[in-house]
Design an enzyme around this catalytic site. Structure first.
Site, short mmCIF file in Angstrom:
data_model
loop_
_atom_site.label_atom_id
_atom_site.label_comp_id
_atom_site.label_asym_id
_atom_site.label_seq_id
_atom_site.Cartn_x
_atom_site.Cartn_y
_atom_site.Cartn_z
N HIS A 169 22.85 39.42 97.39
CA HIS A 169 22.52 38.56 98.52
C HIS A 169 21.30 37.72 98.19
O HIS A 169 20.31 38.25 97.68
CB HIS A 169 22.30 39.39 99.79
CG HIS A 169 23.55 40.09 100.22
ND1 HIS A 169 23.97 41.27 99.64
CD2 HIS A 169 24.51 39.75 101.13
CE1 HIS A 169 25.13 41.63 100.19
NE2 HIS A 169 25.47 40.72 101.08
N ASP A 194 25.36 36.04 98.33
CA ASP A 194 25.84 35.71 99.67
C ASP A 194 24.68 35.40 100.63
O ASP A 194 23.52 35.75 100.37
CB ASP A 194 26.62 36.89 100.28
CG ASP A 194 27.97 37.07 99.60
OD1 ASP A 194 28.24 36.38 98.60
OD2 ASP A 194 28.74 37.92 100.08
N HIS A 220 28.52 33.51 109.87
CA HIS A 220 28.67 34.93 109.55
C HIS A 220 29.31 35.75 110.67
O HIS A 220 28.91 36.89 110.93
CB HIS A 220 27.32 35.55 109.17
CG HIS A 220 27.44 36.63 108.12
ND1 HIS A 220 27.77 37.92 108.44
CD2 HIS A 220 27.29 36.59 106.78
CE1 HIS A 220 27.80 38.64 107.32
NE2 HIS A 220 27.52 37.86 106.31
#
Ligand code: ZN
Length: 488
Positions: A437, A294, A349
């Site tokens: 991530h 991510d 985000h």
């Protein structure tokens, strides 16, 4: 989109570090998303925002022991410029009257002789092409007393005439009450604020407390600013919050007269159209696991992850941010070229549980344009930021929502061994989705160990679409959440 922002420029940050040995006070705005706990979204490179609506104009003045670093916008309209400059002059005066102005007894004075610094940076927004908001972020820093004071000011103008509009002319009865209710609810239910907010927040956030007098109007909503120590400890920094207009219906005079129209999204045809990789021939009887990354793309760390995948002839799914896909399209192109799947992680985000239907629709439109331009296709999978997707969000999202079933907590440990331990202690990984991530060096380092480990243990590394196809005989459905229980 005609929302235009201008963040703190890198130059200013560098100057702050050099001049005072403390760069943090100059990093004025703390986006709410960067503080949240699932992951930090602050990219290593400065965010590439849309062009500022005002031209940048940094003035650095040494008047030892005072120093001024003033970054404020210049617009086409001279009337607006005159107002902005007058305001800056007032802030300089106020600053000079607060700190010592006794010049050091030296013949030549340089910035090293300066002990008090005034930094001003800004963001500017245009609402519906007609109202311009300029937010000025001020930090006064005194190295003699080791203190710093932060203030935010907002100025509003009619874009066409340059006429100044006061905050009091923009709001109507009920504004303060609605804003107060929203802020109390938001800050007491949202991480990381709810655990850090001061005990007397209810007093600070009463409608007539004055903390709501400074705000900007953007296409997304009303932006409010809270200085350090007002609601949170200094470590939280300056906090801004955007309240969607839907929450403030009937309390904004400007919107009653000039309803915001949906901005037309123009989509340019990309020169090359890349295809989402097809479902590969895999052995459905052998174990499969999907790695997901991510918050990227990140030029350094995503590319290192891609190197590891390429070396091992493996694939993963990248849930990229539209904002970063725009900034680093070549990284997203490489993800696709290596047979990986590209999903959306929203434009910037935001916590979707706090967004209105309109804000969600706008985020998807903006993100679609970003991916269209970067890779020529729009993803069909969406990973909601923070994994947050309540029933309302699900009803509004035009993509399949995909979370995870194994959380490596890589953003927290930043430790490849700890990441590997979590995966190793998970038991069978068959059919599971691993969350990582793509923006940390330690996550890239862990990937270099994890990918060969999984292959040696007999797993086929697959994309999310492949996992759904082979393990669930499913095609991703818009509005449906594929989460923890689905992938167990
Ligand atoms: Zn994220």
């Amino acid at each position: 989109m005609n929302k235009k922002t201008k963040g703190v420029c890198l130059f200013l940050l560098c100057f702050a570090l050099f001049a005072s040995g403390c760069g943090t006070t100059a990093s004025a705005t703390v986006p709410t998303s960067s503080l949240e706990t699932e992951t930090t979204t602050t990219p290593t490179a400065p965010p590439t925002e849309t062009a500022p609506s005002g031209e940048q104009d940094v003035n650095i003045i040494y008047d030892a022991p005072l120093a001024y670093v003033l970054d404020y916008p210049t617009f086409e309209n001279p009337a607006i410029n005159a107002e902005v400059e007058q305001f800056i002059a007032q802030r300089k005066e106020a600053f000079a009257s607060t700190y010592t102005t006794t010049h050091p007894k030296k013949s030549t004075l340089t910035q090293k002789d300066c002990t008090s610094f005034l930094y001003i940076s800004y963001e500017s927004y245009v609402l519906d092409d007609s109202l311009l908001s300029v937010a000025l972020f001020e930090t006064q820093e005194d190295t003699l007393t080791n203190t710093s004071v932060e203030n935010t000011f907002t100025l509003h103008f009619l874009a066409e005439t340059g006429e100044r509009v006061l905050e009091t002319d923009l709001i109507q009865d009920g504004f303060y009450q609605k804003v107060s209710n929203y802020c109390i609810k938001y800050f007491t239910t949202t991480e990381p604020y709810k655990t850090r907010i001061y005990g007397d927040y209810a007093t600070t956030l009463t409608p007539d407390s004055g903390v709501f007098d400074t705000f900007s109007l953007t296409n997304d909503g009303v932006v409010l600013y809270f200085e350090p120590y007002v609601l949170f400890p200094k470590s939280v920094g300056r906090v801004s919050i955007t309240i969607p207009y839907e929450e403030l219906l009937g309390t904004l005079s400007f919107l009653e007269q000039e309803p915001v129209t949906e901005p037309e999204e123009e989509t340019e045809a990309p020169s090359t159209t890349l295809q989402q990789p097809e479902i590969r021939q895999l052995d459905p009887n052998k174990p499969m696991v999907a790695l997901t990354f991510d918050d990227g793309p990140n030029v350094t760390h995503t590319n290192r992850i891609l190197d590891a995948l390429e070396e091992n002839n493996a694939v993963a799914t990248f849930f990229d941010l539209g904002r970063l896909a725009e900034a680093y399209p070549e990284v997203v192109q490489r993800e696709l070229a290596l047979g990986c799947e590209v999903g959306s992680h929203s434009y910037s985000h935001k916590n979707f549980d706090t967004l209105s239907a309109k804000a969600i629709a706008e985020d998807f439109a903006q993100t679609a344009t970003a991916f269209e331009r970067a890779i020529g296709i729009v993803p069909t999978l969406f990973r909601p930021p923070y994994g947050n997707a309540n029933d309302f969000v699900k009803s509004q999202v035009p993509m399949a929502l995909v979370t995870w079933s194994v959380d490596t907590l890589d953003w927290k440990s930043k430790n490849p061994t700890a990441i590997m331990d979590i995966v190793k202690n998970e038991g069978s990984l068959d059919g599971k989705v691993i969350l990582m991530h793509g923006i940390y060096e330690t996550s890239a380092e862990a990937t270099e160990i994890l990918v060969p480990y999984l292959l040696e243990n007999g797993y086929q590394l697959v994309t999310i679409s492949e996992l759904l196809h082979y393990k669930h005989d499913a095609t991703p459905e818009a509005g449906k959440l594929y989460g923890y229980y689905y992938f167990r």
